[in-house]
Write a protein that holds these residues in place. Structure first.
Motif, PDB file in Angstrom:
ATOM      1  N   SER A   1     -60.496 -12.425 -58.755  1.00  0.00           N
ATOM      2  CA  SER A   1     -62.293 -13.202 -58.835  1.00  0.00           C
ATOM      3  C   SER A   1     -62.808 -13.330 -59.791  1.00  0.00           C
ATOM      4  O   SER A   1     -63.536 -13.942 -59.531  1.00  0.00           O
ATOM      5  CB  SER A   1     -62.646 -11.380 -57.620  1.00  0.00           C
ATOM      6  OG  SER A   1     -62.295 -11.726 -56.359  1.00  0.00           O
ATOM      7  N   ASP A   2     -62.532 -12.612 -61.140  1.00  0.00           N
ATOM      8  CA  ASP A   2     -63.959 -12.682 -62.154  1.00  0.00           C
ATOM      9  C   ASP A   2     -63.051 -13.857 -62.791  1.00  0.00           C
ATOM     10  O   ASP A   2     -63.975 -14.793 -62.878  1.00  0.00           O
ATOM     11  CB  ASP A   2     -62.433 -11.075 -63.158  1.00  0.00           C
ATOM     12  CG  ASP A   2     -63.302  -9.995 -62.989  1.00  0.00           C
ATOM     13  OD1 ASP A   2     -64.397 -10.255 -62.126  1.00  0.00           O
ATOM     14  OD2 ASP A   2     -62.564  -8.676 -63.371  1.00  0.00           O
TER      15      ASP A   2
ATOM     16  N   HIS B   1     -55.563  -4.254 -58.151  1.00  0.00           N
ATOM     17  CA  HIS B   1     -56.452  -5.048 -59.535  1.00  0.00           C
ATOM     18  C   HIS B   1     -55.868  -6.588 -59.600  1.00  0.00           C
ATOM     19  O   HIS B   1     -56.841  -7.507 -60.353  1.00  0.00           O
ATOM     20  CB  HIS B   1     -55.753  -4.041 -60.426  1.00  0.00           C
ATOM     21  CG  HIS B   1     -55.065  -4.540 -61.965  1.00  0.00           C
ATOM     22  ND1 HIS B   1     -56.224  -4.204 -62.880  1.00  0.00           N
ATOM     23  CD2 HIS B   1     -53.886  -5.251 -62.954  1.00  0.00           C
ATOM     24  CE1 HIS B   1     -56.056  -4.987 -64.334  1.00  0.00           C
ATOM     25  NE2 HIS B   1     -54.756  -5.557 -63.765  1.00  0.00           N
ATOM     26  N   PHE B   2     -54.998  -7.253 -58.783  1.00  0.00           N
ATOM     27  CA  PHE B   2     -55.222  -8.831 -58.897  1.00  0.00           C
ATOM     28  C   PHE B   2     -56.015  -9.057 -58.236  1.00  0.00           C
ATOM     29  O   PHE B   2     -56.431 -10.395 -58.647  1.00  0.00           O
ATOM     30  CB  PHE B   2     -53.141  -8.977 -58.524  1.00  0.00           C
ATOM     31  CG  PHE B   2     -53.598 -10.342 -57.708  1.00  0.00           C
ATOM     32  CD1 PHE B   2     -52.714 -10.996 -59.175  1.00  0.00           C
ATOM     33  CD2 PHE B   2     -53.397 -10.322 -56.498  1.00  0.00           C
ATOM     34  CE1 PHE B   2     -53.344 -13.096 -58.484  1.00  0.00           C
ATOM     35  CE2 PHE B   2     -53.658 -12.116 -56.648  1.00  0.00           C
ATOM     36  CZ  PHE B   2     -53.223 -12.752 -57.186  1.00  0.00           C
TER      37      PHE B   2
ATOM     38  N   ARG C   1     -50.820  -0.141 -53.661  1.00  0.00           N
ATOM     39  CA  ARG C   1     -52.289  -0.917 -53.168  1.00  0.00           C
ATOM     40  C   ARG C   1     -52.826  -0.679 -54.985  1.00  0.00           C
ATOM     41  O   ARG C   1     -54.076  -2.275 -54.638  1.00  0.00           O
ATOM     42  CB  ARG C   1     -52.849   0.702 -52.491  1.00  0.00           C
ATOM     43  CG  ARG C   1     -54.256   0.625 -52.354  1.00  0.00           C
ATOM     44  CD  ARG C   1     -54.791   1.418 -50.789  1.00  0.00           C
ATOM     45  NE  ARG C   1     -54.455   2.742 -51.880  1.00  0.00           N
ATOM     46  CZ  ARG C   1     -53.808   3.879 -51.464  1.00  0.00           C
ATOM     47  NH1 ARG C   1     -52.458   3.243 -50.213  1.00  0.00           N
ATOM     48  NH2 ARG C   1     -53.539   5.005 -51.693  1.00  0.00           N
ATOM     49  N   HIS C   2     -52.800  -0.353 -55.396  1.00  0.00           N
ATOM     50  CA  HIS C   2     -54.006  -0.107 -56.518  1.00  0.00           C
ATOM     51  C   HIS C   2     -52.903  -1.515 -57.788  1.00  0.00           C
ATOM     52  O   HIS C   2     -54.060  -2.734 -58.328  1.00  0.00           O
ATOM     53  CB  HIS C   2     -53.469   0.635 -57.610  1.00  0.00           C
ATOM     54  CG  HIS C   2     -53.608   1.665 -57.759  1.00  0.00           C
ATOM     55  ND1 HIS C   2     -55.018   2.984 -57.526  1.00  0.00           N
ATOM     56  CD2 HIS C   2     -52.895   3.371 -57.162  1.00  0.00           C
ATOM     57  CE1 HIS C   2     -55.462   3.295 -57.458  1.00  0.00           C
ATOM     58  NE2 HIS C   2     -54.297   4.556 -57.326  1.00  0.00           N
TER      59      HIS C   2
END
Length: 250
Positions: free
Chosen positions: A233-234, A227-228, A222-223
């Motif tokens: 998105s960035d 994080h991905f 999940r983390h």
């Protein structure tokens, strides 16, 4: 045939034939021999039937059947037996009179079907079969279907083009054709798309819940996923901002 109650017997001999260069049998002459018995007077004719091109015995009160021997007059161009009291069937061999341009059998009591051999009479330009007791389908040929429907009127059981009256079985075959080719094909296509949508929807739901279940049950996963997602998105945001800035500079 008989006229006015007095018997008339006509006997024609068949024509002779030869073989052409392609191996086909071709009628080239008549034996020219006919015996007639007209009102007790018997007569014999020689060497003249080959010149006979037209017979008109219309409106003569003739009775009985059309003698099949008349179809041996291969070179006949016009035959009219209309407005008599002839009965029985049309000779099956009438189609061999391929030189006929005019055939009028209207106004009699002829019965049965029109012989299929009539489809071979390709030179007919004047045909009248009206007001008899003919039945069945009009033989299919370009010539027979080219005449006006009125040339077949008065035969209540005659059917098929050019008449609007359909023959037995035509409606069923049309219904089968429509259901089998048009409506049936449409139903098959709709059913295929239905199964496609069902399969696609089922696959999407299954994949979605498998992914969500894996994220809920696995903390590391999940983390890592979020994080991905944030990094991606960035990255997309930066690329879009840089692209817009380049466009404005240009």
């Amino acid at each position: 045939m008989a006229q006015g109650g007095n018997p008339q017997n006509v006997h024609f001999t068949e024509g002779t034939s030869t073989i052409d260069f392609e191996g086909n049998s071709v009628l080239n002459e008549y034996v020219d021999h006919a015996m007639t018995d007209w009102q007790g007077d018997e007569r014999e004719f020689f060497r003249n039937l080959g010149f006979l091109k037209s017979i008109d015995l219309s409106s003569n009160n003739l009775t009985g059947q059309i003698p099949y021997e008349i179809t041996n007059l291969y070179q006949l161009i016009s035959l009219s037996l209309s407005n008599n009291s002839l009965l029985g069937e049309i000779p099956l061999t009438i189609g061999q009179m391929k030189q006929l341009e005019t055939l009028d059998l209207s106004g009699n009591n002829l019965s049965g079907e029109m012989p299929s051999s009539m489809s071979e009479m390709s030179l007919l330009n004047d045909l009248d079969m009206s007001f008899n007791n003919l039945s069945g389908r009009i033989p299919t040929s370009t010539q027979l279907q080219s005449f006006e429907p009125s040339r077949y009127n008065g035969n209540r059981r005659l059917c098929g083009p050019p008449l609007s009256r359909k023959c037995p079985g035509d409606e069923e075959s049309e219904a089968t054709s429509v259901n089998g080719k048009t409506e049936g094909d449409g139903e098959d296509i709709d059913e295929g798309w239905g199964w496609f949508y069902i399969g696609g929807g089922t696959g999407f739901v299954t994949g979605f819940w498998i992914t969500c279940g894996a994220l809920l049950l696995n903390r590391r996963g999940r983390h890592a996923f979020f994080h991905f997602y944030d990094s991606f998105s960035d990255w997309v945001y930066v690329k879009i901002v840089v692209f817009i800035a380049n466009l404005q500079n240009k």
